[in-house]
Design an enzyme around this catalytic site. Structure first.
Site, mmCIF file in Angstrom:
data_model
loop_
_atom_site.group_PDB
_atom_site.id
_atom_site.type_symbol
_atom_site.label_atom_id
_atom_site.label_comp_id
_atom_site.label_asym_id
_atom_site.label_seq_id
_atom_site.Cartn_x
_atom_site.Cartn_y
_atom_site.Cartn_z
ATOM 1 N N GLN A 43 0.844 -1.201 0.000
ATOM 2 C CA GLN A 43 0.000 0.000 0.000
ATOM 3 C C GLN A 43 0.879 1.252 0.000
ATOM 4 O OE1 GLN A 43 -2.065 -0.840 3.667
ATOM 5 N NE2 GLN A 43 -0.134 -1.157 4.717
ATOM 6 N N ASP A 98 1.045 0.801 13.430
ATOM 7 C CA ASP A 98 1.485 2.046 14.073
ATOM 8 C C ASP A 98 2.141 1.790 15.425
ATOM 9 O OD1 ASP A 98 -0.760 2.121 16.141
ATOM 10 O OD2 ASP A 98 -1.916 2.160 14.291
ATOM 11 N N GLY A 150 -1.683 -11.793 8.534
ATOM 12 C CA GLY A 150 -2.311 -12.290 9.760
ATOM 13 C C GLY A 150 -3.312 -13.414 9.498
ATOM 14 N N ASP A 167 -6.225 -5.429 15.156
ATOM 15 C CA ASP A 167 -6.135 -3.978 14.980
ATOM 16 C C ASP A 167 -5.921 -3.708 13.496
ATOM 17 O OD1 ASP A 167 -5.709 -1.294 15.118
ATOM 18 O OD2 ASP A 167 -3.783 -1.419 16.136
ATOM 19 N N SER A 168 -7.002 -3.861 12.753
ATOM 20 C CA SER A 168 -6.868 -3.850 11.293
ATOM 21 C C SER A 168 -7.242 -2.494 10.713
ATOM 22 C CB SER A 168 -7.807 -4.890 10.704
ATOM 23 O OG SER A 168 -9.133 -4.497 10.932
ATOM 24 N N PRO A 174 -5.760 -5.614 1.804
ATOM 25 C CA PRO A 174 -5.216 -6.722 2.590
ATOM 26 C C PRO A 174 -6.033 -7.025 3.846
ATOM 27 C CG PRO A 174 -3.859 -4.745 2.874
ATOM 28 C CD PRO A 174 -4.838 -4.449 1.774
HETATM 29 N N1 SAM Z 1 -6.147 2.055 14.298
HETATM 30 C C1 SAM Z 1 -6.278 2.146 12.920
HETATM 31 C C2 SAM Z 1 -7.651 2.094 12.332
HETATM 32 O O1 SAM Z 1 -8.583 1.524 12.896
HETATM 33 O O2 SAM Z 1 -7.807 2.659 11.238
HETATM 34 C C3 SAM Z 1 -5.367 1.308 12.128
HETATM 35 C C4 SAM Z 1 -4.531 0.301 12.757
HETATM 36 S S1 SAM Z 1 -3.142 -0.281 11.893
HETATM 37 C C5 SAM Z 1 -2.397 1.016 11.061
HETATM 38 C C6 SAM Z 1 -3.818 -1.308 10.663
HETATM 39 C C7 SAM Z 1 -2.740 -2.194 10.075
HETATM 40 O O3 SAM Z 1 -3.299 -3.425 9.631
HETATM 41 C C8 SAM Z 1 -2.025 -1.591 8.854
HETATM 42 O O4 SAM Z 1 -0.710 -1.273 9.225
HETATM 43 C C9 SAM Z 1 -2.077 -2.714 7.809
HETATM 44 O O5 SAM Z 1 -0.872 -2.839 7.075
HETATM 45 C C10 SAM Z 1 -2.378 -3.920 8.671
HETATM 46 N N2 SAM Z 1 -3.000 -5.046 7.948
HETATM 47 C C11 SAM Z 1 -3.962 -4.984 7.012
HETATM 48 N N3 SAM Z 1 -4.257 -6.216 6.571
HETATM 49 C C12 SAM Z 1 -3.480 -7.082 7.266
HETATM 50 C C13 SAM Z 1 -3.324 -8.491 7.264
HETATM 51 N N4 SAM Z 1 -4.044 -9.264 6.438
HETATM 52 N N5 SAM Z 1 -2.423 -9.053 8.117
HETATM 53 C C14 SAM Z 1 -1.687 -8.278 8.963
HETATM 54 N N6 SAM Z 1 -1.785 -6.930 8.995
HETATM 55 C C15 SAM Z 1 -2.668 -6.346 8.168
#
Ligand code: SAM
Length: 285
Positions: A43, A98, A150, A167-168, A174
């Site tokens: 991304q 984060d 994940g 925490d997605s 993804p």
């Molecule tokens: N607190 C925030 C919100 O609710 O918008 C976001 C939390 S954090 C930045 C979300 C993270 O999930 C991103 O860094 C993203 O890369 C990760 N992510 C997305 N899909 C994923 C997957 N399939 N496995 C592991 N991490 C994933």
């Protein structure tokens, strides 16, 4: 202007970030400076300094967390499940690039290990280097960073974790499968017999379909399930929901197990966060 993605625009002698994910509601932030802007294999990863919210993580044009209020979300997704479990030792965080959730979990002395499974290493690097208000430049020997998907990771785990925190980002790209029944079933399998899971279940104002579907999945899979909420100004509509499932321990908030330093969460918030407005009760009935 340097070649920024199209969600950054120059208008009236200022830079503006306009979120790129909604057709009918456009939220714009006045930007002081673009601090970091890179395309990862997953991304587009950007950190901007905004006038009202301070440093802000933006993934594919969508605001994820900010210096102003990132702690509200991160404290609520972590301290509620940890205080519902009598003796959590091993925590898994899925997503959470984060580092704010891992930072909150690491505040508990009795937690022995925190596995953080994040699909995009560049998010962690960018936040550790440029968003320390949220990441705290996390370095704690109990935190293991595992950079992989994940969804695949939990498929391969059985009875390993006391707490799993999902925490997605929003359910696109993804993170899409992180909202599906099969994923939550694998989460249940990856938890110990008395494990507890929590996931962010989006806005009760703008994403009612996702909240309802998530609540149904968790109720179908877990002995105990419930929804709680917090107000996070960064997220459209303010209200944000979290859905929690427990294999054994009742979801009853009482006294805090261990007092750790927080800015939003406290015993009163713990006890009150399961009190939902009537429209949410009606939705989730
Ligand atoms: N607190 C925030 C919100 O609710 O918008 C976001 C939390 S954090 C930045 C979300 C993270 O999930 C991103 O860094 C993203 O890369 C990760 N992510 C997305 N899909 C994923 C997957 N399939 N496995 C592991 N991490 C994933």
């Amino acid at each position: 202007m340097t070649n920024f993605p199209n969600w950054i625009e120059a208008k009236n002698h200022s830079l503006w970030l306009t979120e790129d994910d909604r057709d009918n509601l456009k939220i714009s932030y006045r930007v002081k400076e673009v601090i970091y802007s890179e395309q990862s294999p997953i991304q587009h990863v950007m950190i901007v300094d905004t006038v009202d919210f301070g440093r802000t993580l933006v993934l594919d044009g969508v605001v994820q967390t900010t210096a102003l209020d990132g702690h509200i979300y991160n404290e609520m997704i972590v301290h509620v499940p940890i205080n519902l479990h009598p003796n959590p030792k091993k925590v898994l965080i899925i997503g959470g690039g984060d580092c704010g959730a891992a930072r909150e979990a690491a505040k508990y002395k009795d937690i022995e290990r925190i596995d953080m499974v994040e699909i995009d290493e560049l998010v962690v690097k960018a936040c550790k280097d440029h968003l320390q208000e949220v990441s705290g430049n996390l370095s704690d020997v109990r935190v293991q960073f595992i950079f992989t998907d994940g969804i695949q990771f939990v498929k391969e785990k059985t009875a390993e974790y006391d707490i799993i925190i999902v925490d997605s980002s929003d359910p696109v790209g993804p993170a899409e499968q992180l909202f599906e029944y099969d994923f939550y079933a694998n989460i249940k399998k990856a938890l110990k017999l008395d494990g507890i899971m929590v996931c962010q279940s989006q806005s009760p104002i703008f994403h009612q379909d996702i909240l309802k579907q998530t609540s149904e999945h968790i109720h179908n899979l877990f002995v105990h399930a419930n929804t709680y909420m917090a107000v996070v100004p960064t997220y459209p509509g303010g209200f944000w929901s979290f859905t929690i499932g427990s294999k054994h321990h009742p979801i009853k908030s009482g006294h805090l197990r261990e007092k750790v330093t927080t800015k939003y969460f406290n015993e009163g918030i713990f006890q009150g966060c399961f009190q939902l407005p009537q429209f949410m009760k009606d939705l989730l009935e």
